[in-house]
Design an enzyme around this catalytic site. Sequence first.
Site, PDB file in Angstrom:
ATOM      1  N   ASP A   1      -4.529  -0.556  11.021  1.00  0.00           N
ATOM      2  CA  ASP A   1      -5.371  -0.879   9.866  1.00  0.00           C
ATOM      3  C   ASP A   1      -6.842  -0.546  10.092  1.00  0.00           C
ATOM      4  O   ASP A   1      -7.632  -0.596   9.140  1.00  0.00           O
ATOM      5  CB  ASP A   1      -5.243  -2.367   9.510  1.00  0.00           C
ATOM      6  CG  ASP A   1      -3.975  -2.652   8.714  1.00  0.00           C
ATOM      7  OD1 ASP A   1      -3.318  -1.695   8.283  1.00  0.00           O
ATOM      8  OD2 ASP A   1      -3.648  -3.836   8.520  1.00  0.00           O
TER       9      ASP A   1
ATOM     10  N   MET B   1       1.549   5.883  12.635  1.00  0.00           N
ATOM     11  CA  MET B   1       2.534   5.023  11.989  1.00  0.00           C
ATOM     12  C   MET B   1       2.852   5.406  10.543  1.00  0.00           C
ATOM     13  O   MET B   1       4.000   5.313  10.112  1.00  0.00           O
ATOM     14  CB  MET B   1       2.051   3.569  12.041  1.00  0.00           C
ATOM     15  CG  MET B   1       1.942   3.027  13.452  1.00  0.00           C
ATOM     16  SD  MET B   1       1.385   1.318  13.519  1.00  0.00           S
ATOM     17  CE  MET B   1       2.714   0.477  12.666  1.00  0.00           C
TER      18      MET B   1
ATOM     19  N   ASP C   1       0.816  -1.208   0.000  1.00  0.00           N
ATOM     20  CA  ASP C   1       0.000   0.000   0.000  1.00  0.00           C
ATOM     21  C   ASP C   1       0.854   1.264   0.000  1.00  0.00           C
ATOM     22  O   ASP C   1       1.902   1.323   0.664  1.00  0.00           O
ATOM     23  CB  ASP C   1      -0.919   0.042   1.234  1.00  0.00           C
ATOM     24  CG  ASP C   1      -2.061  -0.941   1.128  1.00  0.00           C
ATOM     25  OD1 ASP C   1      -2.471  -1.242   0.003  1.00  0.00           O
ATOM     26  OD2 ASP C   1      -2.540  -1.401   2.179  1.00  0.00           O
TER      27      ASP C   1
END
Length: 452
Positions: free
Chosen positions: A338, A360, A139
């Site tokens: 996530d 992060m 990603d």
Amino acid sequence: MNRTAARVPAASRGAPARAPQPATAFRVRGGRRLAGTVRPAGNKNEALPAIAAALLCDEPVTLRNVPAITDVRTMLDLAASLGARVDVGPEGEVALCAGDLGWRLDDAELGSRIRGSFLLAGPLLARHGRAELPRPGGDAIGRRRIDTHLHAFRALGAEVDLNGGTYRLAAPHGLRGTEIFLDEASVMGTENAVMAAVGASGDSTIANAASEPHVQGLCRLLQAMGAEIEGVGTNTLRVRGLGGGALRPASHTLAPDHIEVGSFLGLAAMTGGGVRIAGAGTAALRMILLVFRRLGVRVETEGDDLWIPPGQDLVIVDDLEGTIPRIDDAPWPGFPADLTSIALVTATQARGTLLVHEKMFESRLFFVDKLISMGARIVLCDPHRALVSGPATLRAAKISSPDIRAGMALLLAALTAEGTSEIGNIAQIDRGYERIDERLRELGAEIERVSG
């Protein structure tokens, strides 16, 4: 893996045949109350290292509850390209046999599709004492360093060389057990360190290790294969190296994907129809449930199921003295990074104000401009922080998915919005969510795949 080519109908009047355009977008009609039962797929982030770990054994290893998603297919193709036999069975069962395994991954394009391709480094070093892999992909959510992996390999006796876009790793004197202190609690770094340490001579201690559910799942698979690992679920792992000895065949069932469970939690709360998440793996959900309850989500635990009642009245729970609350991500058992996208989009439908702090990745929150275009009341303070004020009436839009989790968040927004939305680049969503359109239709969603 078996592939079949699509049949192209014969052209009429001599015109050249045209292949049907692949579906690249979701068309979603929002505003429906979704209701019913959904079961989470197997943990994507456990599947990828489990496939890599199977290469440590020269006999069959069977994995169950493997999600049928693009990233997993890519990882299986990578294993096959190295010489492993891959047999995909029904209902999420995959058998791998790596009796004849190469050490060089030549297909740079395939390796660059997913970040998980670098998980092959640890098993290849353990099996062959050398490995050659292309730079991994993944990603586009900001810098994702692999220094932690390389520091662990060097501590175990490997030499590391980056030549162009290729990593060349070699342990000319073999891997040797040692004490490793990871410079960050990296999930994949921990997984690579554990797999390499299993093949080293002597014992290793891995401190500042990640302890996420998928790291624990990998360790349990390795234990089933004959590895001796202590401290599973803690931040210090002790590994008894086999010194090149072979691991034994084993079978392992992947845990439910807690990120998918969190996504369905947000979906149920936002659409308000009453949803049961069956087999949710509630033992791993304590922090996730705590955070969603702070968003005002009413959720009941019934055995291993979650029940999200209909008619949710979402009200953000303020901190003491009425100060604005904050949701931030952290290493396990903290809130998973996530799920920050999912928590943020859920907050757009809750009464109150919330600060979302994604620590992060410096690009993960950049998708909020798409939510703002749909009517969300969000201020992006900087790359890591967004202030959300709700509830907002979302309207349909034509948008594109930038990554797996942001794509799912945008899909939740489209299911809540008034009108018909179109979400492009759905290959990103398919990387992490199995048959998501079919499963949403089973809950009553109006969603179809179209050519964008």
